[in-house]
Design a protein around this motif. Structure first.
Motif, mmCIF file in Angstrom:
data_model
loop_
_atom_site.group_PDB
_atom_site.id
_atom_site.type_symbol
_atom_site.label_atom_id
_atom_site.label_comp_id
_atom_site.label_asym_id
_atom_site.label_seq_id
_atom_site.Cartn_x
_atom_site.Cartn_y
_atom_site.Cartn_z
ATOM 1 N N ALA A 2 1.690 5.867 9.413
ATOM 2 C CA ALA A 2 1.365 4.478 9.090
ATOM 3 C C ALA A 2 0.123 4.439 8.237
ATOM 4 C CB ALA A 2 1.143 3.681 10.373
ATOM 5 N N ALA A 4 -2.503 2.597 7.810
ATOM 6 C CA ALA A 4 -3.298 1.512 8.389
ATOM 7 C C ALA A 4 -4.758 1.774 8.115
ATOM 8 C CB ALA A 4 -3.051 1.422 9.884
ATOM 9 N N LYS A 6 -7.963 0.381 9.143
ATOM 10 C CA LYS A 6 -8.602 -0.538 10.097
ATOM 11 C C LYS A 6 -10.113 -0.298 10.043
ATOM 12 C CE LYS A 6 -4.482 -0.639 13.011
ATOM 13 N NZ LYS A 6 -3.904 -0.434 14.331
ATOM 14 N N ASP A 101 -1.411 -1.922 6.799
ATOM 15 C CA ASP A 101 -1.405 -2.660 8.064
ATOM 16 C C ASP A 101 -2.814 -2.599 8.645
ATOM 17 O OD1 ASP A 101 -0.937 -3.830 10.461
ATOM 18 O OD2 ASP A 101 0.505 -2.347 11.192
ATOM 19 N N ARG A 103 -3.970 -4.639 11.221
ATOM 20 C CA ARG A 103 -4.027 -5.433 12.459
ATOM 21 C C ARG A 103 -4.814 -4.708 13.551
ATOM 22 N NH1 ARG A 103 1.853 -6.036 14.215
ATOM 23 N NH2 ARG A 103 1.998 -3.978 13.218
ATOM 24 N N ASN A 112 6.129 -6.285 15.400
ATOM 25 C CA ASN A 112 6.306 -4.852 15.689
ATOM 26 C C ASN A 112 7.785 -4.504 15.665
ATOM 27 O OD1 ASN A 112 3.568 -4.457 16.002
ATOM 28 N ND2 ASN A 112 3.598 -4.751 18.233
ATOM 29 N N ASP A 178 8.214 -2.463 6.222
ATOM 30 C CA ASP A 178 7.821 -2.274 7.614
ATOM 31 C C ASP A 178 6.321 -1.974 7.650
ATOM 32 O OD1 ASP A 178 7.364 -1.524 10.228
ATOM 33 O OD2 ASP A 178 9.125 -0.227 10.382
ATOM 34 N N PRO A 179 5.508 -2.854 8.239
ATOM 35 C CA PRO A 179 4.051 -2.627 8.246
ATOM 36 C C PRO A 179 3.625 -1.339 8.940
ATOM 37 C CG PRO A 179 4.577 -4.900 8.851
ATOM 38 C CD PRO A 179 5.865 -4.153 8.843
ATOM 39 N N THR A 180 4.452 -0.823 9.844
ATOM 40 C CA THR A 180 4.051 0.383 10.575
ATOM 41 C C THR A 180 4.351 1.658 9.795
ATOM 42 O OG1 THR A 180 6.195 0.545 11.697
ATOM 43 C CG2 THR A 180 4.476 -0.790 12.753
ATOM 44 N N LYS A 181 4.984 1.526 8.621
ATOM 45 C CA LYS A 181 5.318 2.702 7.829
ATOM 46 C C LYS A 181 4.608 2.650 6.482
ATOM 47 C CE LYS A 181 9.890 3.259 9.946
ATOM 48 N NZ LYS A 181 11.341 3.331 9.706
ATOM 49 N N ARG A 182 4.484 3.806 5.890
ATOM 50 C CA ARG A 182 3.818 3.878 4.592
ATOM 51 C C ARG A 182 4.596 3.048 3.575
ATOM 52 N NH1 ARG A 182 3.630 9.112 0.564
ATOM 53 N NH2 ARG A 182 2.620 8.068 -1.194
#
Length: 499
Positions: A2, A4, A6, A101, A103, A112, A178-182
């Motif tokens: 992912a 992400a 953050k 992502d 979040r 999700n 899909d936000p959880t994937k690259r």
């Protein structure tokens, strides 16, 4: 993995004594973003950490946004501290935008395992041009037929699903992800900033654009209409390699400034972080159903399907008439749309009768079909004829001709009743050429254009001036002429004289 990013808040990092660890962790992120290693001071100088540049309300100044979009192109060094960043792009070059992502743990759990939709737009930055955006884009479409303003480079992109580019909206593309994937999308901007500049003396500055991304989640009906996040950045687009030259020029100008002057300007960053903004107001693009123009094939206009609806014909019928009538059935309306090159929209108007289509207002049609096809469809529905560029009136001087040619055979156009000698006929010109005028006069009197050798205009003292294209272009609207003819000396054709 992912993607992400953050980032903890700057205040929290400093207060907790994690500056050193945070600074070390950022070196890898900087390399991942193609920017080299970021230092802590660099990160704190980014627009997302500057309160004065935040577009968030005061309550949310310290809120980390759920998503972050990073354009992999350097910002200009010639931007003042409190101004928005400006990024230069080359026309047609693919630029990566990374969808991150951002979040917090437990934030937006409803997405999700689900996809979200992002809509990319290239729009005008200047408010003056925003008011005339439709006209500006239609002018661009007219000058660049078949081209798009914004495209996705699909082979280079990663993690995007169902990418779409609607032919009726040249500056808009969309896709699911899909936000959880690259997720990484490569975009191409094909217009350049100077195409929308008023041409005065050459060398005008190009207008700035905005790249805006709006992201939506599904509602209860499975439609992507619930807004999640919007962000944008300011760009200028140059001809190929022009952005590199402009970046170099700005950098050289900054190097010549004094240290005190340099403090008033932002440093140039290798990547551009899009800042939060209001969502795009036009929600008509945001829907889950396929847009009418995603299939780029167009049906050819068929000449063999008749003229008008099968059972009805308007009275009196204008030339080349194919007007839609209130009594037209839905099936006949579908045929009418095909005949008039609106095949792309037949599915949208499947159950529309002639009366239904004729009740649509101009704004309705433009909203459904887009500005270009909408205006064309509205004019076709109302049966509007194109106004000619020039209208003149001509009358045959038959009595004088008979006197001049008593012993000669009269040309075909003279075989009229005497009562018609004072009747004027309208001639409508579009091309404003001598050839067109010759054809229209020949058509009016049912002869071949080859029978007219030359056309003259009677000038001062009765001289005969040869009609040229330039002379026709200077005719007054609704000018009246009397036609006289002379037999050509070397052939069986005739000279026509406009008096």
């Amino acid at each position: 993995m992912a993607w992400a990013l953050k980032l903890p808040l700057a205040d929290e990092v400093i207060e907790s004594g994690l500056v050193q660890d945070f600074d070390a962790s950022l070196s890898g992120i900087g390399q991942e973003l193609g920017a080299g290693a970021y230092s802590m001071s660099d990160v704190l100088a980014l627009p997302i950490f500057k309160q004065e540049e935040s577009s968030l309300p005061p309550d949310n100044e310290n809120e980390i946004l759920p998503f972050q979009y990073v354009l992999c192109a350097a910002t200009s060094p010639a931007v003042k501290l409190h101004d928005e960043t400006l990024t230069y792009l080359n026309q047609g070059q693919s630029y990566e935008i990374r969808m991150l992502d951002n979040r917090k743990l437990g934030e937006l759990p409803e997405i999700n395992g689900k996809l979200v939709k992002s809509i990319f737009r290239v729009v005008f930055h200047d408010r003056r041009l925003q008011y005339t955006e439709h006209q500006q884009l239609e002018g661009w479409r007219w000058n660049r037929p078949g081209d798009r303003i914004l495209d996705i480079d699909i082979p280079m992109s990663v993690g995007i699903i169902d990418p779409r580019a609607n032919p009726t909206q040249l500056n808009t593309v969309e896709f699911l992800w899909d936000p959880t994937k690259r997720t990484s999308v490569f975009i191409q901007v094909h217009c350049i900033s100077t195409e929308f500049t008023m041409r005065k003396h050459g060398g005008e500055k190009g207008v700035p654009f905005r790249v805006q991304i709006d992201t939506f989640k599904e509602n209860e009906n499975g439609e992507y209409t619930e807004h999640l996040h919007s962000a944008s950045c300011q760009i200028k687009v140059f001809k190929p390699k022009g952005a590199d030259r402009k970046q170099k020029t700005d950098r050289e100008k900054m190097e010549k400034r004094t240290p005190h002057e340099k403090e008033k300007y932002q440093p140039s960053y290798e990547t551009t972080i899009l800042t939060e903004c209001s969502p795009w107001p036009e929600i008509t693009y945001v829907n889950n159903s396929p847009s009418p123009g995603f299939n780029s094939s167009h049906s050819s206009f068929s000449l063999g399907e008749g003229n008008g609806s099968p059972n009805h014909q308007p009275e009196p019928p204008p030339p080349v008439s194919d007007n839609l009538l209130p009594t037209t059935t839905p099936q006949e309306a579908q045929q009418w749309l095909h005949r008039n090159r609106f095949s792309t929209f037949t599915r949208l108007f499947t159950n529309f009768s002639g009366a239904d289509l004729l009740k649509l207002t101009r704004d309705d049609v433009i909203q459904i079909c887009g500005p270009a096809d909408g205006i064309r469809l509205f004019n076709a529905l109302k049966g509007r004829m194109v106004r000619p560029r020039l209208t003149i009136y001509v009358c045959q001087e038959s009595v004088q001709l008979r006197e001049q040619q008593q012993q000669q055979q009269q040309p075909p156009q003279q075989k009229q009743e005497d009562g018609d000698s004072n009747v004027y006929h309208a001639i409508y010109l579009e091309e404003l050429t001598a050839v067109e005028l010759t054809e229209k006069i020949a058509q009016l009197f049912s002869i071949s254009p080859h029978q007219i050798s030359q056309i003259y205009k009677q000038g001062p003292t009765g001289i005969h001036v040869l009609i040229s294209d330039e002379m026709i272009q200077n005719f007054q609207e609704e000018a009246c002429f009397i036609l006289d003819t002379m037999k050509a000396e070397t052939s069986d054709s005739y000279h026509v004289i406009l008096k």
